[in-house]
Design an enzyme around this catalytic site. Structure first.
Site, mmCIF file in Angstrom:
data_model
loop_
_atom_site.group_PDB
_atom_site.id
_atom_site.type_symbol
_atom_site.label_atom_id
_atom_site.label_comp_id
_atom_site.label_asym_id
_atom_site.label_seq_id
_atom_site.Cartn_x
_atom_site.Cartn_y
_atom_site.Cartn_z
ATOM 1 N N GLU A 18 -10.946 5.017 7.328
ATOM 2 C CA GLU A 18 -9.700 5.638 7.804
ATOM 3 C C GLU A 18 -10.061 6.914 8.556
ATOM 4 O OE1 GLU A 18 -6.861 7.055 4.928
ATOM 5 O OE2 GLU A 18 -5.218 7.023 6.390
ATOM 6 N N HIS B 221 0.831 -1.227 0.000
ATOM 7 C CA HIS B 221 0.000 0.000 0.000
ATOM 8 C C HIS B 221 0.857 1.265 0.000
ATOM 9 C CE1 HIS B 221 -3.948 1.986 1.227
ATOM 10 N NE2 HIS B 221 -3.077 2.981 1.192
ATOM 11 N N ASP C 246 2.429 3.326 2.885
ATOM 12 C CA ASP C 246 1.405 4.337 2.584
ATOM 13 C C ASP C 246 2.000 5.599 1.936
ATOM 14 O OD1 ASP C 246 -1.263 5.138 2.387
ATOM 15 O OD2 ASP C 246 -1.421 5.804 4.460
ATOM 16 N N HIS D 212 -9.793 2.022 0.488
ATOM 17 C CA HIS D 212 -9.488 2.775 1.704
ATOM 18 C C HIS D 212 -10.779 2.763 2.521
ATOM 19 C CE1 HIS D 212 -5.914 4.180 -0.328
ATOM 20 N NE2 HIS D 212 -5.566 4.939 0.697
ATOM 21 N N GLN E 50 -9.645 9.676 -4.764
ATOM 22 C CA GLN E 50 -9.309 10.362 -3.506
ATOM 23 C C GLN E 50 -10.410 11.312 -3.027
ATOM 24 O OE1 GLN E 50 -6.013 10.662 -1.202
ATOM 25 N NE2 GLN E 50 -8.037 10.927 -0.317
ATOM 26 N N HIS F 41 1.142 5.385 -2.048
ATOM 27 C CA HIS F 41 0.621 6.379 -3.002
ATOM 28 C C HIS F 41 1.827 6.978 -3.731
ATOM 29 C CE1 HIS F 41 -3.493 6.566 -1.172
ATOM 30 N NE2 HIS F 41 -2.804 6.037 -0.165
HETATM 31 N N1 17E Z 1 -5.073 9.349 0.929
HETATM 32 C C1 17E Z 1 -5.901 8.825 1.877
HETATM 33 O O1 17E Z 1 -7.132 8.875 1.727
HETATM 34 N N2 17E Z 1 -5.362 8.242 2.971
HETATM 35 C C2 17E Z 1 -4.059 8.190 3.131
HETATM 36 N N3 17E Z 1 -3.553 7.613 4.221
HETATM 37 C C3 17E Z 1 -3.194 8.743 2.154
HETATM 38 C C4 17E Z 1 -3.749 9.313 1.062
HETATM 39 C C5 17E Z 1 -1.716 8.697 2.338
HETATM 40 FE FE FE2 Z 2 -3.572 5.023 1.691
#
Ligand code: 17E
Ligand code: FE2
Length: 416
Positions: A216, A60, A312, A213, A155, A62
């Site tokens: 989070e 994982h 990440d 995702h 995103q 980006h």
């Molecule tokens: N974008 C997101 O939604 N969550 C993250 N941890 C990162 C980017 C790094």
């Molecule tokens: Fe991520």
């Protein structure tokens, strides 16, 4: 027998300590594993009992935003949300060349640390799909030495703006490996649920993996993981599905967590925790006590579910540090998830190797066995524990049968 590369006296990671074997490689493939092989080789490496493992797997990251920390500004609140806002500004000036150059720099850094398999998210909520086009070009450019999977990741939310769903479909047509999502960031809970259903539909229509995702956030009410698990059970896609982050699972009450764990076990989906990043992003709205904000790694692992650890971020709007070294990630995982027992430390090493391979559905493309592609690393350590303890140098990185990177550990001399 004539071979191209021979590794003498290897401590293979899954073998009994002290029982050393030779590994013979011909062209791209492992052709023999046994003690004292009688072969002649074009090149021989004397491994002398060092640990030989299948490569690290970065499950994982980006790469589209890697190496942009501070552009156009630093993340002062340290939250996920400020990171997304900063990235939204930065991505307005993306070019394919910019994405490619940074991603390849990051991949080289990762390879230097023994990573040869990477799954990267590519933001597909940007109008020109520049991040995605850049990473697809990188996937092609590095394929002789690095296996890169690209996830189409919205995103700003699949329904965050009217055009995003069409951009996702376009991204799949361009050839991503997986469909992504971000249900906890959609405008409403209903949108979040709808996005998960749509992701599963798209994955089936285009025959792609899924990596979402998911939850989070520290909000214990964020419960999209159960939706992902239910969709996985009903579609039968289980092992092709991954829930990334799932940090809210660290905030759920125990009665709900118990119920959820039963559903997760039925689903057989994969989990990715990113301890380096979520220990810094989460808990930002707490005063004290301050939550760790990492998913229930130990309990998932104890339940027999597949868990991997990801980095990440490498120097981006969410996290200004990071070098691509998965031993640093495993080390943080040991601490944050309290995986300090000997078996637990070993499990954390698995989470950045075999566990990641399972998440990526690498199958027989991964592992040190005769007939498999010759991808392996030699560590300056004798076992998993010592590798994490010392964040050991990866002495050799062998990719598709050739020595791609060689690193000498630092040497310390005392002058009493
Ligand atoms: N974008 C997101 O939604 N969550 C993250 N941890 C990162 C980017 C790094
Ligand atoms: Fe991520």
């Amino acid at each position: 027998m004539d071979v191209t590369l021979l590794l003498r006296q290897c401590q293979l990671i899954d073998r009994e300590p002290g029982i050393w074997v030779d590994v013979a490689i011909d062209q791209h493939e492992i052709v023999a594993i046994a003690p004292d092989l009688a072969v002649s080789a074009q090149k021989t490496l004397e491994v002398n009992g060092k640990l030989v493992s299948a490569p690290f797997v970065e499950s994982h990251i980006h790469l589209d935003s890697a190496l942009t920390a501070g552009e156009p500004r630093w993340n002062l609140s340290g939250t996920l949300f400020e990171g997304i806002d900063i990235w939204r500004d930065r991505k307005q000036s993306l070019t394919v060349e910019d994405v490619k150059a940074r991603a390849i720099r990051a991949l080289r850094q990762q390879a230097e640390h023994g990573v040869l398999f990477v799954r990267s998210h590519a933001d597909v909520s940007e109008a020109n799909l520049t991040a995605l086009k850049g990473l697809l070009a990188v996937r092609e450019a590095v394929k002789d030495w690095m296996t890169l999977q690209v996830v189409a990741f919205p995103q700003d939310g699949l329904y965050g703006s009217e055009r995003n769903e069409a951009l996702m479909v376009e991204a799949l047509r361009l050839g991503t490996d997986a469909v992504g999502g971000i249900p906890h960031y959609e405008l409403t809970r209903e949108d979040g649920v709808r996005s998960v259903h749509r992701i599963f539909e798209l994955a089936q229509e285009y025959d792609r993996l899924i990596d979402i995702h998911c939850d989070e956030i520290d909000d214990p009410q964020s419960r999209f993981l159960e939706v992902v698990a239910a969709c996985a059970i009903r579609s039968g896609l289980g092992p092709r599905v991954t829930a990334s982050h799932t940090t809210a699972f660290g905030s759920y009450n125990d009665a709900y967590a118990l119920k959820l764990m039963g559903i997760l076990k039925r689903s057989q989906i994969n989990f990715i925790a990113n301890p380096l990043i979520n220990i810094t992003l989460q808990g930002r709205t707490d005063t004290y006590p301050k939550r760790r904000g990492v998913t229930r790694v130990k309990e998932l692992w104890q339940s027999g579910l597949n868990v991997s650890f990801g980095h990440d971020c490498i120097q981006d709007p969410w996290y200004s540090l990071g070098t691509g070294n998965l031993l640093a990630v495993a080390d943080m995982g040991v601490h944050v998830c309290q995986m300090t027992g000997r078996d637990e430390i070993n499990a954390c090493f698995e989470m950045v190797t075999g566990g990641g391979a399972k998440t990526l559905n690498l199958g027989e493309n991964y592992g040190i066995e005769v007939g498999r592609p010759a991808n392996l690393i030699v560590l300056s350590a004798k076992d998993r524990y010592e590798a994490i303890l010392n964040r050991s140098t990866v002495r050799y990185v062998i990719s598709k049968g050739r020595v791609l990177v060689e690193t000498h550990p630092p040497q310390t001399t005392w002058h009493p």
